[in-house]
Write a protein that holds these residues in place. Sequence first.
Motif, PDB file in Angstrom:
ATOM      1  N   GLU A   1       6.559  -9.561   8.591  1.00  0.00           N
ATOM      2  CA  GLU A   1       6.685  -9.244  10.004  1.00  0.00           C
ATOM      3  C   GLU A   1       6.837  -7.738  10.148  1.00  0.00           C
ATOM      4  N   THR A   2       6.296  -7.194  11.209  1.00  0.00           N
ATOM      5  CA  THR A   2       6.369  -5.760  11.403  1.00  0.00           C
ATOM      6  C   THR A   2       7.779  -5.356  11.805  1.00  0.00           C
ATOM      7  N   GLY A   3       8.127  -4.103  11.504  1.00  0.00           N
ATOM      8  CA  GLY A   3       9.463  -3.645  11.846  1.00  0.00           C
ATOM      9  C   GLY A   3       9.905  -2.468  11.008  1.00  0.00           C
ATOM     10  N   PRO A   4      11.215  -2.291  10.822  1.00  0.00           N
ATOM     11  CA  PRO A   4      11.765  -1.172  10.071  1.00  0.00           C
ATOM     12  C   PRO A   4      11.472  -1.303   8.582  1.00  0.00           C
ATOM     13  N   PRO A   5      11.812  -0.293   7.778  1.00  0.00           N
ATOM     14  CA  PRO A   5      11.499  -0.326   6.345  1.00  0.00           C
ATOM     15  C   PRO A   5      11.976  -1.583   5.633  1.00  0.00           C
ATOM     16  N   GLU A   6      13.082  -2.154   6.099  1.00  0.00           N
ATOM     17  CA  GLU A   6      13.670  -3.305   5.418  1.00  0.00           C
ATOM     18  C   GLU A   6      12.803  -4.563   5.469  1.00  0.00           C
ATOM     19  N   VAL A   7      11.752  -4.584   6.302  1.00  0.00           N
ATOM     20  CA  VAL A   7      10.880  -5.775   6.325  1.00  0.00           C
ATOM     21  C   VAL A   7      10.032  -5.865   5.058  1.00  0.00           C
ATOM     22  N   MET A   8       9.984  -4.797   4.272  1.00  0.00           N
ATOM     23  CA  MET A   8       9.232  -4.822   3.017  1.00  0.00           C
ATOM     24  C   MET A   8      10.091  -5.477   1.932  1.00  0.00           C
ATOM     25  N   LYS A   9       9.577  -6.549   1.333  1.00  0.00           N
ATOM     26  CA  LYS A   9      10.325  -7.304   0.332  1.00  0.00           C
ATOM     27  C   LYS A   9       9.535  -7.369  -0.979  1.00  0.00           C
ATOM     28  N   LEU A  10      10.231  -7.160  -2.088  1.00  0.00           N
ATOM     29  CA  LEU A  10       9.604  -7.306  -3.399  1.00  0.00           C
ATOM     30  C   LEU A  10       9.593  -8.790  -3.753  1.00  0.00           C
ATOM     31  N   GLN A  11       8.399  -9.332  -4.008  1.00  0.00           N
ATOM     32  CA  GLN A  11       8.261 -10.760  -4.270  1.00  0.00           C
ATOM     33  C   GLN A  11       7.384 -11.016  -5.484  1.00  0.00           C
ATOM     34  N   GLU A  12       7.520 -12.197  -6.027  1.00  0.00           N
ATOM     35  CA  GLU A  12       6.634 -12.647  -7.099  1.00  0.00           C
ATOM     36  C   GLU A  12       5.393 -13.256  -6.462  1.00  0.00           C
ATOM     37  N   VAL A  13       4.230 -12.745  -6.833  1.00  0.00           N
ATOM     38  CA  VAL A  13       2.959 -13.234  -6.283  1.00  0.00           C
ATOM     39  C   VAL A  13       1.971 -13.452  -7.422  1.00  0.00           C
ATOM     40  N   ASN A  14       0.887 -14.109  -7.124  1.00  0.00           N
ATOM     41  CA  ASN A  14      -0.136 -14.363  -8.134  1.00  0.00           C
ATOM     42  C   ASN A  14      -0.901 -13.085  -8.468  1.00  0.00           C
ATOM     43  N   LYS A  15      -1.172 -12.885  -9.753  1.00  0.00           N
ATOM     44  CA  LYS A  15      -1.983 -11.741 -10.158  1.00  0.00           C
ATOM     45  C   LYS A  15      -3.408 -11.948  -9.644  1.00  0.00           C
ATOM     46  N   PRO A  16      -3.997 -10.928  -9.028  1.00  0.00           N
ATOM     47  CA  PRO A  16      -5.361 -11.093  -8.505  1.00  0.00           C
ATOM     48  C   PRO A  16      -6.387 -11.176  -9.623  1.00  0.00           C
ATOM     49  N   LYS A  17      -7.526 -11.768  -9.310  1.00  0.00           N
ATOM     50  CA  LYS A  17      -8.633 -11.904 -10.254  1.00  0.00           C
ATOM     51  C   LYS A  17      -9.817 -11.123  -9.709  1.00  0.00           C
ATOM     52  N   PRO A  18     -10.404 -10.226 -10.499  1.00  0.00           N
ATOM     53  CA  PRO A  18     -11.532  -9.440  -9.978  1.00  0.00           C
ATOM     54  C   PRO A  18     -12.784 -10.291  -9.793  1.00  0.00           C
ATOM     55  N   ASP A  19     -13.522 -10.017  -8.717  1.00  0.00           N
ATOM     56  CA  ASP A  19     -14.809 -10.685  -8.565  1.00  0.00           C
ATOM     57  C   ASP A  19     -15.868  -9.891  -9.327  1.00  0.00           C
ATOM     58  N   ALA A  20     -17.123 -10.230  -9.133  1.00  0.00           N
ATOM     59  CA  ALA A  20     -18.198  -9.652  -9.953  1.00  0.00           C
ATOM     60  C   ALA A  20     -18.285  -8.140  -9.845  1.00  0.00           C
ATOM     61  N   ASN A  21     -17.896  -7.574  -8.683  1.00  0.00           N
ATOM     62  CA  ASN A  21     -18.047  -6.134  -8.456  1.00  0.00           C
ATOM     63  C   ASN A  21     -16.715  -5.390  -8.427  1.00  0.00           C
ATOM     64  N   GLN A  22     -15.662  -6.018  -8.975  1.00  0.00           N
ATOM     65  CA  GLN A  22     -14.343  -5.407  -8.936  1.00  0.00           C
ATOM     66  C   GLN A  22     -13.776  -5.182 -10.326  1.00  0.00           C
ATOM     67  N   VAL A  23     -12.740  -4.322 -10.375  1.00  0.00           N
ATOM     68  CA  VAL A  23     -11.976  -4.123 -11.605  1.00  0.00           C
ATOM     69  C   VAL A  23     -10.520  -4.515 -11.330  1.00  0.00           C
ATOM     70  N   LEU A  24      -9.857  -5.024 -12.357  1.00  0.00           N
ATOM     71  CA  LEU A  24      -8.427  -5.303 -12.277  1.00  0.00           C
ATOM     72  C   LEU A  24      -7.694  -4.120 -12.893  1.00  0.00           C
ATOM     73  N   ILE A  25      -6.694  -3.599 -12.167  1.00  0.00           N
ATOM     74  CA  ILE A  25      -5.984  -2.391 -12.589  1.00  0.00           C
ATOM     75  C   ILE A  25      -4.493  -2.694 -12.752  1.00  0.00           C
ATOM     76  N   GLN A  26      -3.943  -2.322 -13.908  1.00  0.00           N
ATOM     77  CA  GLN A  26      -2.494  -2.338 -14.074  1.00  0.00           C
ATOM     78  C   GLN A  26      -1.972  -1.029 -13.508  1.00  0.00           C
ATOM     79  N   VAL A  27      -1.188  -1.119 -12.460  1.00  0.00           N
ATOM     80  CA  VAL A  27      -0.794   0.056 -11.684  1.00  0.00           C
ATOM     81  C   VAL A  27       0.303   0.846 -12.390  1.00  0.00           C
ATOM     82  N   GLU A  28       0.112   2.160 -12.458  1.00  0.00           N
ATOM     83  CA  GLU A  28       1.112   3.057 -13.043  1.00  0.00           C
ATOM     84  C   GLU A  28       1.789   3.942 -12.007  1.00  0.00           C
ATOM     85  N   ALA A  29       1.107   4.223 -10.899  1.00  0.00           N
ATOM     86  CA  ALA A  29       1.678   5.050  -9.831  1.00  0.00           C
ATOM     87  C   ALA A  29       0.991   4.709  -8.519  1.00  0.00           C
ATOM     88  N   ILE A  30       1.777   4.752  -7.449  1.00  0.00           N
ATOM     89  CA  ILE A  30       1.299   4.383  -6.119  1.00  0.00           C
ATOM     90  C   ILE A  30       1.638   5.501  -5.141  1.00  0.00           C
TER      91      ILE A  30
END
Length: 328
Positions: A8-37
């Motif tokens: 839901e939209t709102g103040p910074p606290e609406v952002m929650k760290l959650q466990e989600v499924n790792k994405p799978k790349p399609d034919a034209n994508q790459v999967l990246i292990q993120v080091e910095a955002i």
Amino acid sequence: MKAIVVKETGPPEVMKLQEVNKPKPDANQVLIQVEAISVNFADIKARQGQYHGVAADSAFTPGLDCAGIVTEVGEQVKSFKTGQRVMAFPAGGSYAEFVVASEKLTYPVPDDISSETAAASLTVGITAYNVIQKMARLEKGETILIHAAAGGIGSTAIQLAKLFGASKIFGTVGSDEKIARAKSFGADEVINYRSADFVEKVNELTEGKGADIILDTVAGENFEKSLKCLATFGRIVSFGHANDGSKPGIAKTNELHSSCRTVIGYSTGTYRKNRPEFLREGAEKTTEYLLQKQLEIIISKSFALADAAEAHAHIESRSSIGKVLLIP
């Protein structure tokens, strides 16, 4: 894997760290292990439900860009291989431990550039390059006014404007503390817009002519005031709505055609979606300038991914300088 999710939209606290499924790349994508955002002001606007292209009534992961290591490639991907260092605009947000990105929106990172610098440079480098070179088409000897001059895009745009031959670089900031920092990036004159009228100051510094180019990410009243110090034949590039409430600015056509002045709209996000190939030159040039030490990406603070809310609050306090990062 873990990712930040906004339900839901709102103040910074609406952002929650959650466990989600790792994405799978399609034919034209790459999967990246993120080091910095990279944390961009657009992320804040998205969280508030004020960023174009983000539905306000559906859950999403924020973030425009990141850097990391390719761990899997789609069957039609030809430009990248597993183990390669890259920076990218991922599909579905970047505030995550793993992301997928289109091959067209993924760019190689040389060994001499850290993942932190790569992540911090992608949006600001491409945006600053495009608004100055492709949109405003700065000519050597012209003057330029850069709003939010101590921020990520502002600090980058000042350096590029100097590199491209601007004769005078003016900047605006929101506090006296930021004046020295903006000057350290290469600005000739920096104005605290809270304590001085930047229109009067710019017109005074240009002997009444005004600035040839104005870069405006603030919009609203700031845009309208900027038109009062835009030179004949000048170009103002509008590429953000960082004001409270994302209020638009209004231009009167009779004040444009008679003075041959131009208002140009730009969005890196719109190019990502509709003309991704347009962005590659800016990414390559940014990398080149970094390698040649002609450009420095200013990173002032890093937060853990779990502390994304603190990162947003820090930027919203208007006290940040340059770029802010998240580290998974």
